[in-house]
Design a protein around this motif. Structure first.
Motif, short mmCIF file in Angstrom:
data_model
loop_
_atom_site.label_atom_id
_atom_site.label_comp_id
_atom_site.label_asym_id
_atom_site.label_seq_id
_atom_site.Cartn_x
_atom_site.Cartn_y
_atom_site.Cartn_z
N TRP A 167 31.69 42.91 42.29
CA TRP A 167 32.72 43.05 41.26
C TRP A 167 32.34 42.32 39.98
CZ3 TRP A 167 38.05 42.43 44.21
CH2 TRP A 167 38.22 43.54 45.04
N GLY A 168 31.54 41.25 40.13
CA GLY A 168 31.09 40.53 38.95
C GLY A 168 30.21 41.36 38.03
N ASN A 169 29.64 42.45 38.56
CA ASN A 169 28.82 43.34 37.75
C ASN A 169 29.63 44.46 37.10
OD1 ASN A 169 26.39 41.99 38.37
ND2 ASN A 169 26.22 43.08 40.32
N TRP A 170 30.91 44.53 37.43
CA TRP A 170 31.79 45.54 36.83
C TRP A 170 32.31 45.02 35.48
CZ3 TRP A 170 35.55 47.76 41.10
CH2 TRP A 170 34.79 48.22 42.19
N ASN A 171 32.78 45.94 34.67
CA ASN A 171 33.45 45.56 33.43
C ASN A 171 34.92 45.29 33.76
OD1 ASN A 171 34.11 45.10 30.76
ND2 ASN A 171 34.26 47.28 30.25
N LEU A 172 35.20 44.06 34.17
CA LEU A 172 36.51 43.74 34.73
C LEU A 172 37.60 43.69 33.67
CD1 LEU A 172 35.61 40.87 37.24
CD2 LEU A 172 36.00 43.28 37.76
N PRO A 173 38.71 44.41 33.88
CA PRO A 173 39.85 44.29 32.97
C PRO A 173 40.77 43.14 33.35
CG PRO A 173 40.29 46.00 34.57
CD PRO A 173 38.92 45.45 34.89
N TYR A 174 40.38 42.39 34.39
CA TYR A 174 41.22 41.31 34.91
C TYR A 174 40.45 40.00 34.95
CZ TYR A 174 43.77 45.39 36.68
OH TYR A 174 44.43 46.58 36.79
N TYR A 175 41.19 38.92 35.15
CA TYR A 175 40.58 37.62 35.44
C TYR A 175 40.33 37.55 36.94
CZ TYR A 175 40.27 32.56 36.22
OH TYR A 175 39.88 31.31 36.61
N MET A 176 39.11 37.27 37.34
CA MET A 176 38.77 37.16 38.75
C MET A 176 38.48 35.71 39.09
SD MET A 176 35.86 39.14 41.05
CE MET A 176 34.43 38.50 40.15
N THR A 177 39.09 35.21 40.17
CA THR A 177 38.86 33.84 40.59
C THR A 177 38.79 33.77 42.10
OG1 THR A 177 39.61 31.53 40.36
CG2 THR A 177 41.31 33.20 40.70
N ARG A 178 38.06 32.81 42.58
CA ARG A 178 37.95 32.56 44.02
C ARG A 178 38.97 31.47 44.35
NH1 ARG A 178 33.19 33.92 47.04
NH2 ARG A 178 33.75 33.78 49.26
N SER A 179 39.99 31.82 45.11
CA SER A 179 41.05 30.86 45.42
C SER A 179 40.86 30.22 46.79
CB SER A 179 42.43 31.53 45.34
OG SER A 179 42.51 32.63 46.21
N GLY A 180 39.80 30.56 47.49
CA GLY A 180 39.46 30.00 48.78
C GLY A 180 38.21 30.69 49.28
N ASP A 181 37.61 30.17 50.33
CA ASP A 181 36.40 30.79 50.86
C ASP A 181 36.62 32.25 51.21
OD1 ASP A 181 34.90 28.48 50.65
OD2 ASP A 181 35.16 27.90 52.76
N PHE A 182 37.83 32.59 51.62
CA PHE A 182 38.10 33.92 52.15
C PHE A 182 38.95 34.78 51.22
CE2 PHE A 182 38.21 30.68 55.63
CZ PHE A 182 36.90 30.88 56.06
N PHE A 183 39.16 34.33 49.97
CA PHE A 183 40.06 35.03 49.06
C PHE A 183 39.42 35.23 47.68
CE2 PHE A 183 42.61 32.51 52.00
CZ PHE A 183 43.46 33.47 52.52
N ILE A 184 39.60 36.42 47.13
CA ILE A 184 39.25 36.71 45.74
C ILE A 184 40.49 37.31 45.08
CG2 ILE A 184 37.85 38.13 44.20
CD1 ILE A 184 35.64 38.04 46.31
N ASP A 185 40.90 36.76 43.95
CA ASP A 185 42.10 37.20 43.26
C ASP A 185 41.77 37.81 41.92
OD1 ASP A 185 43.70 36.16 45.31
OD2 ASP A 185 43.76 34.18 44.39
N LEU A 186 42.48 38.89 41.60
CA LEU A 186 42.43 39.52 40.28
C LEU A 186 43.80 39.38 39.65
CD1 LEU A 186 40.60 42.88 41.14
CD2 LEU A 186 39.56 40.76 40.30
N MET A 187 43.82 38.99 38.35
CA MET A 187 45.08 38.80 37.65
C MET A 187 44.94 39.21 36.19
SD MET A 187 45.79 35.07 39.26
CE MET A 187 44.07 34.77 38.92
N HIS A 188 46.02 39.09 35.45
CA HIS A 188 46.00 39.28 34.00
C HIS A 188 44.93 38.38 33.40
CE1 HIS A 188 47.31 38.77 29.82
NE2 HIS A 188 48.01 39.88 29.96
N PRO A 189 44.20 38.84 32.37
CA PRO A 189 43.09 38.04 31.82
C PRO A 189 43.47 36.63 31.38
CG PRO A 189 43.02 40.26 30.95
CD PRO A 189 44.31 40.16 31.72
#
Length: 267
Positions: A167-189
């Motif tokens: 996903w890091g190679n995509w043109n993300l319209p969202y803010y992406m963050t790792r909130s834990g070892d097992f979680f990836i979150d997408l939110m408003h930029p």
């Protein structure tokens, strides 16, 4: 330094690895609150499963939830600020998850939606029990009456590492963050814990130097760097420790209580 606001991450910080709020930590936070210091929980969780910890301690005020996307008032559960995200833009991520066997959920401020909640794997069911959430069936976009605030992918560490890399190679319209070892979150930029904490502090006339923040993971970095005193837990990744002003004990050793007693209560 006199602190007026203490911002605390929940999982991996406030709670131990058994998802428990210890008596020592609770008693320490209550004592700090009685000195007039505002306690604000800042979590990747939603308001529904963050506010109960404030109520358990008898604390009023606010919680910053969904990694900064939703700020809510504790006693009324009123949403005082929200970064809503565009749902249609999630379609490529939903398709990716379905095609690659990645579990995902979609969140409104108080709701959590998944594909086929009655058929969830045991590991996923346990995760939701630990986080005190009951998922509902994901409806059609047109049937969602509340704004969306967060999209979460959940899975084993190696799978999440792959998802983050791709996903890091995509043109993300969202803010992406790792909130834990097992979680990836997408939110408003603009939705981060740091942004939400800054908005809340400014609304109360509190300067960054009067804010202490304690966290343990990558989604905490923005609030650790905003606060006048940013403290990382000993169980934090090295990058999080590097972003903080100091490192305290681990969540299993009640690092939150240790830091507050040291810097606020003068013990």
């Amino acid at each position: 330094m006199t602190y007026k606001l203490i911002a605390l991450d929940v999982d991996g910080t406030l709670l131990n690895d058994h998802h428990e709020l210890t008596e020592m930590t609770q008693e320490t936070l209550i004592r700090a609150s009685r000195q007039g210091i505002e306690i604000v929980l800042c979590s990747g969780r939603g308001p529904a499963n963050t506010i109960p910890f404030m109520e358990q301690m008898g604390l009023a005020g606010y919680v910053i939830t969904h990694n900064g996307a939703v700020t809510a008032e504790v006693s009324t559960r009123e949403i005082v600020h929200r970064f809503a995200m565009e749902g249609q833009g999630l379609e490529p991520f939903i398709t990716y998850c379905r095609e690659n066997g990645v579990h995902f959920d979609i969140n409104t401020a108080f709701g959590l939606y998944v594909d086929q909640p009655e058929g969830l794997e045991l590991q996923v069911q346990e995760m939701y029990r630990n986080f005190m959430m009951k998922p509902q069936q994901l409806p059609q976009w047109a049937d969602l009456t509340e704004p969306l605030v967060k999209f979460t992918a959940f899975g084993p560490l190696e799978q999440m590492n792959t998802v983050q890399q791709e996903w890091g190679n995509w043109n993300l319209p969202y803010y992406m963050t790792r909130s834990g070892d097992f979680f990836i979150d997408l939110m408003h930029p603009e939705a981060t814990k740091g942004t939400a904490l800054k908005r809340l502090a400014e609304s109360k006339g509190i300067q960054p130097s009067e804010v202490m923040a304690i966290g343990n993971y990558y989604n905490d970095i923005t609030m650790l760097t905003y606060a006048g005193k940013g403290i990382a837990m000993d169980n934090s990744p090295d990058e999080v420790k590097a972003a903080a002003d100091e490192v305290t004990l681990s969540n299993n050793d009640q690092g939150v209580a240790h830091s507050i007693r040291k810097h606020v209560l003068g013990e």
